[in-house]
Design an enzyme around this catalytic site. Structure first.
Site, PDB file in Angstrom:
ATOM      1  N   HIS A 164      25.856 -48.968  -8.142  1.00 15.18           N
ATOM      2  CA  HIS A 164      24.599 -48.215  -8.179  1.00 15.18           C
ATOM      3  C   HIS A 164      23.621 -48.659  -7.092  1.00 15.18           C
ATOM      4  CE1 HIS A 164      22.133 -45.332 -10.330  1.00 15.18           C
ATOM      5  NE2 HIS A 164      21.118 -46.172 -10.313  1.00 15.18           N
TER       6      HIS A 164
ATOM      7  N   SER B 258      18.324 -42.834  -7.507  1.00 13.91           N
ATOM      8  CA  SER B 258      18.563 -42.938  -8.949  1.00 13.91           C
ATOM      9  C   SER B 258      17.626 -42.010  -9.728  1.00 13.91           C
ATOM     10  CB  SER B 258      18.427 -44.419  -9.347  1.00 13.91           C
ATOM     11  OG  SER B 258      18.887 -44.632 -10.643  1.00 13.91           O
TER      12      SER B 258
ATOM     13  N   ASP C 221      30.063 -46.194  -9.698  1.00  9.28           N
ATOM     14  CA  ASP C 221      28.690 -46.315 -10.217  1.00  9.28           C
ATOM     15  C   ASP C 221      28.697 -46.032 -11.717  1.00  9.28           C
ATOM     16  OD1 ASP C 221      26.047 -45.996 -10.905  1.00  9.28           O
ATOM     17  OD2 ASP C 221      25.516 -44.827  -9.130  1.00  9.28           O
TER      18      ASP C 221
HETATM   19  C1  MLT Z   1      17.779 -41.899 -14.885  1.00  5.73           C
HETATM   20  O1  MLT Z   1      17.284 -42.275 -15.927  1.00  5.73           O
HETATM   21  O2  MLT Z   1      17.287 -41.033 -14.145  1.00  5.73           O
HETATM   22  C2  MLT Z   1      19.033 -42.567 -14.517  1.00  5.73           C
HETATM   23  O3  MLT Z   1      19.622 -43.177 -15.617  1.00  5.73           O
HETATM   24  C3  MLT Z   1      18.864 -43.513 -13.410  1.00  5.73           C
HETATM   25  C4  MLT Z   1      17.848 -44.568 -13.671  1.00  5.73           C
HETATM   26  O4  MLT Z   1      17.931 -45.293 -14.641  1.00  5.73           O
HETATM   27  O5  MLT Z   1      16.938 -44.679 -12.872  1.00  5.73           O
END
Ligand code: MLT
Length: 210
Positions: free
Chosen positions: A188, A107, A157
């Site tokens: 996710h 992520s 996702d």
């Molecule tokens: C990010 O902020 O990089 C993405 O939205 C994924 C997350 O929330 O970690």
């Protein structure tokens, strides 16, 4: 507490010092310990290095700032990717890595890993990007020829929709990266399919001599 170039770190030397190490990059709210167990499952003998993102969102650690979910501060991402690139280079010398680490990011951690690929292409020996999305455009003249990248995606996702994933693949493939994409989950969150897919992909790639 172990610090590497300003980043809180956890280093597990592993049983096979000649293996390429894994660089473990947590998601929002995680830390340097988060992916250690995952790393052991996908690379049972490799050195592991978990780092902690330096940005705080409330109490949650992140790798770079965002204005809202999926709305990124790209200037901050550029700066943070440069800091992380320095730290990864320093870690390689300090910890005696056998070669360039292969990033395993989830992520937000996958997003900083792709920024390393797109802005600092000499730093990583490959990457497993789990639930990654499109962030930065590729640098002019970017050359990732033959660099292995595994993208593990969630079918529906909500944070990494298909259009964003496809844009990231276009950027990486356009620079010559050797991309494998797999759908490993409905959403996710990570599943055992991610462990199995990452382990199978990494197995032939962690030998430093390869
Ligand atoms: C990010 O902020 O990089 C993405 O939205 C994924 C997350 O929330 O970690």
């Amino acid at each position: 507490m172990t610090m590497i170039h300003g980043f809180q770190a956890r280093h597990e030397p592993g049983l096979e010092p000649t293996s390429l190490p894994l660089l473990l990059l947590h998601g929002t709210g995680g830390d340097e310990n988060d992916l250690i167990e995952f790393g052991r499952m996908v690379a049972p003998r490799a050195p592991l290095l978990g780092l902690r993102g330096q940005v705080k969102e409330g109490f949650a650690n992140r790798w770079f700032r965002r204005m809202g979910e999926g709305v990124f501060d790209l200037d901050d991402l550029e700066r943070r990717a440069a800091d992380l690139a320095e730290a990864v280079r320093a870690a390689g010398v300090e910890l005696g890595f056998a070669g360039k680490p292969v990033a395993v990011g989830f992520s937000n951690g996958a997003n900083i890993a792709s920024a390393l690929l797109l802005r600092h292409p000499g730093v990583l020996g490959g990457a497993v990007l789990m639930r990654a999305m499109d962030t930065l455009p590729p640098a002019e003249g970017l050359d990732l020829a033959g660099l292995g990248v595994l993208l593990l995606n969630g079918a529906q996702d909500p944070m990494a929709p298909a259009a964003s994933r496809e844009a990231l693949v276009r950027s990486l493939r356009g620079a010559g990266a050797d991309i494998v994409e797999q759908v490993t989950a409905p959403g996710h969150g990570l599943t055992m399919n991610d462990v199995n897919a990452a382990r199978a992909w990494l197995a032939p790639r962690l030998s430093a001599a390869a």
